[in-house]
Every structure is written in structure tokens, then in C-alpha cells.
Design an enzyme around this catalytic site. Structure first.
Site, mmCIF file in Angstrom:
data_model
loop_
_atom_site.group_PDB
_atom_site.id
_atom_site.type_symbol
_atom_site.label_atom_id
_atom_site.label_comp_id
_atom_site.label_asym_id
_atom_site.label_seq_id
_atom_site.Cartn_x
_atom_site.Cartn_y
_atom_site.Cartn_z
ATOM 1 N N CYS A 112 0.804 -1.223 0.000
ATOM 2 C CA CYS A 112 0.000 0.000 0.000
ATOM 3 C C CYS A 112 0.837 1.274 0.000
ATOM 4 O O CYS A 112 0.310 2.356 -0.259
ATOM 5 C CB CYS A 112 -0.946 -0.009 1.197
ATOM 6 S SG CYS A 112 -2.172 -1.334 1.092
ATOM 7 N N HIS A 250 -2.693 7.123 2.721
ATOM 8 C CA HIS A 250 -3.169 5.876 2.146
ATOM 9 C C HIS A 250 -4.509 5.561 2.790
ATOM 10 O O HIS A 250 -4.684 5.665 4.001
ATOM 11 C CB HIS A 250 -2.177 4.751 2.406
ATOM 12 C CG HIS A 250 -2.779 3.394 2.241
ATOM 13 N ND1 HIS A 250 -3.442 3.026 1.089
ATOM 14 C CD2 HIS A 250 -2.867 2.334 3.080
ATOM 15 C CE1 HIS A 250 -3.899 1.797 1.229
ATOM 16 N NE2 HIS A 250 -3.567 1.354 2.433
ATOM 17 N N ASN A 280 -10.287 0.464 0.164
ATOM 18 C CA ASN A 280 -8.819 0.447 0.172
ATOM 19 C C ASN A 280 -8.328 -0.054 -1.181
ATOM 20 O O ASN A 280 -8.391 -1.245 -1.474
ATOM 21 C CB ASN A 280 -8.339 -0.456 1.304
ATOM 22 C CG ASN A 280 -6.820 -0.504 1.418
ATOM 23 O OD1 ASN A 280 -6.101 -0.166 0.491
ATOM 24 N ND2 ASN A 280 -6.334 -0.943 2.571
#
Length: 312
Positions: A112, A250, A280
Site C-alpha cells: 500500500c 493511504h 482500500n
């Protein structure tokens, strides 16, 4: 030219929407539990024929159009992804071909944190070779999540975001901070399909080609590491947390983000998030979140602070 400008940006998300209501029904939980746990009301999922590379191509083409460039103008392509098109060749090779990139290409797999790693890499490249760079983050984690895994399925969404970076007179990055902790490889993993555990019928039967997540460990370490990296970055930049106008983290889950804000003094009203709409999206989450159409909140910014090294 000692700095750079972002002259183009674009994104691509699949049309198919998976709501938290649908997932709540699938897993036998209350929709409010899903939303309160992660802040996600819907996420996008690829349809058959859509892939990490196809999303990346679409986002990259939109960024090039915005910049008034074509692939022939790009000196280097960076694709950040943890869900590659296939084990070999690199996903960037497929995107390179489709976009007609003139220069070189490589992948970044930092999960990520991939887009931020790609951005810092692009900064170094453009200092050595001041020509345009195309940076894309693209992931399709709905394809690696076990359909029976509630904890991961409620989080992940698919998408791609891209920016074009060109040489400019101003150094727009005041400070950056990257980190890694190789002792945490068990926090989020896909066990089968690599040299340590090649794919066999037995690994497929055991579901070892699916991602596995230790949510509690991810949460604790994501908050701890990110709080540290935010503090160190602000200190290096000589900027107070209260002076930050935009926080573009993020998009892990809202509990992680809110905990980071509370421990660093970053203002809640400065937060830019698209979690409610896209979930996400891993390497794609930061460039997608910067798109006004995806945001839950936005305001003009003069400084920004992006999460650089959380493991989630």
C-alpha cells in the site's frame, strides 16, 4: 531545473459497485458494523476482462491527455502494484506497450506504500534525467481476497490512479520519509505462487493463493510506524502539524487514519478521504483520493502531508 511539477493526473475505477450492505448480508453481520469498522460504504470490483494493467492503462492515458503529452514523450514509466498482471513480465511492460511509452519502465511492489515509493523514485530519476515520467498506482485486490474472508473482503476495492511528472523550477517536496520492517512479513501475505512455495494443486485446494491478513497486527503497526514517519517528515520540513492544509493518507481504513490524526496533531478538517466510495485501493489510493469527484471533503491546499510507510 531542480524540481518538478505534476502536469497531468487521471484515474480509473471499475463500474461494478459492491456495497457494504451486500457484504453484510453475505457475512451475516450488520451493515453499520462494516461501515463503523472501516468507513467504507461501497467499493469497486473488476469485471471479467478487467485487470491491473487495463486499469493502469486507462488511468495513465487520462493523465497523459491532461498533460498534453503522449507515450512518446515519456522517458520513464513506473507502475506501483502488489497485484501484478502476471508473475512475469512486469505489469509495466504491458502498460508500456499499450500506451506507446518511448522510454524505460519498471514496477514497484511496496504494497500500500507503493505509490509513495514510486513518487520518491520518480523524484530521483527526474533529478538525473529531467524528462517526463508517468507514475501509476494500480491494484485489483478483490481478485486476491478469499471470498470467504470477511476481514479482507470488506476493505479492498480495485482501481488505478496516475500522475505525469515533468521538470520544474521549484522543489515541491520539502521532506520525505520512507521506511520498512522486514520482520512483519506475516501481517499481510500471499503464501503460494512464488519461489518459496510454488503453486501446486495442493496449494490451490488449501486456498494459499489468496491473501491472508492479521488485522490487529496491521492496525497497531500501521498506526505506530505512520505516526513516527509523519512526525519525522514534519520535523525535517520544519512545518507544524497544525499548519498542514491537506492530509492525503493511504486509504487503509478510517480507524487507522483517525488514530494517526489524533496522535500527530494533524487536523481532522484537513483530511482528504475517498474510503466511503472506493475502499482500500492499495497502491492506487492516494492518486485516486486526490481526485475531487472521489472525495468526502476537500479544500484548497498550500502544503500537503502524505502517508509514506505504513505497512497496511
Amino acid at each position: 531545473m531542480t524540481g518538478f511539477d505534476i502536469t497531468g493526473w487521471g484515474m480509473s475505477v471499475p463500474e461494478r459497485i459492491v456495497t457494504s450492505s451486500e457484504l453484510a448480508e453475505r457475512f451475516g453481520v450488520d451493515e453499520h458494523w462494516v461501515v463503523s469498522r472501516c468507513g467504507i460504504r461501497e467499493r469497486r470490483a473488476v469485471d471479467p476482462g478487467q485487470t491491473t494493467a487495463s486499469l493502469a492503462v486507462e488511468a495513465g492515458r487520462r493523465a497523459l491527455d491532461k498533460a498534453g503529452l503522449t507515450g512518446a514523450d515519456i522517458a520513464h514509466l513506473i507502475v506501483a502494484t502488489a497485484t501484478p498482471e502476471q508473475p512475469s513480465p512486469a505489469t509495466s511492460a504491458f502498460v508500456h506497450h499499450e500506451l506507446g511509452i518511448a522510454g524505460s519502465a519498471h514496477d514497484v511492489n511496496s504494497e500500500c506504500a507503493g505509490f509513495v515509493y514510486g513518487l520518491v523514485s520518480a523524484m530521483a530519476l527526474i533529478a538525473l534525467d529531467p524528462r517526463p515520467i508517468l507514475l501509476i498506482g494500480s491494484d485489483t485486490h478483490t481478485l486476491t481476497a478469499n471470498p470467504a474472508d470477511r476481514d479482507l473482503s470488506i476493505l479492498v476495492g480495485d482501481g488505478a490512479g496516475a500522475i505525469v511528472i515533468q521538470p520544474g523550477p521549484e522543489n515541491r517536496v520539502k521532506a520525505w520519509n520512507l521506511g520498512a520492517d522486514g520482520s512483519r512479513t506475516g501481517s499481510l501475505k500471499v503464501l503460494a505462487g512464488g519461489s518459496r512455495m510454488p503453486t501446486t494443486q495442493e496449494t490451490l485446494d488449501a486456498g494459499l493463493h489468496y491473501a491472508q491478513i492479521n488485522g490487529n497486527e496491521i492496525y497497531l503497526n500501521a498506526v505506530r510506524y505512520t505516526v513516527r514517519t509523519v512526525r519525522e517528515t514534519l520535523e525535517s520540513a520544519k512545518v507544524d502539524a497544525a499548519d498542514i492544509d491537506h492530509v492525503v493518507p493511504h486509504q487503509a481504513n478510517i480507524r487507522i487514519i483517525n488514530s494517526i490524526l489524533s496522535h500527530t496533531g494533524l487536523r481532522q478538517e484537513a483530511l482528504i478521504t475517498n474510503l466511503h466510495k472506493d475502499g482500500n485501493t492499495a497502491s492506487a489510493s492516494i492518486p485516486i483520493a486526490r481526485e475531487p469527484s472521489r472525495r468526502a471533503a476537500s479544500k484548497p491546499a498550500t502544503r500537503s502531508c502524505s502517508q509514506a510507510s505504513a505497512p497496511e
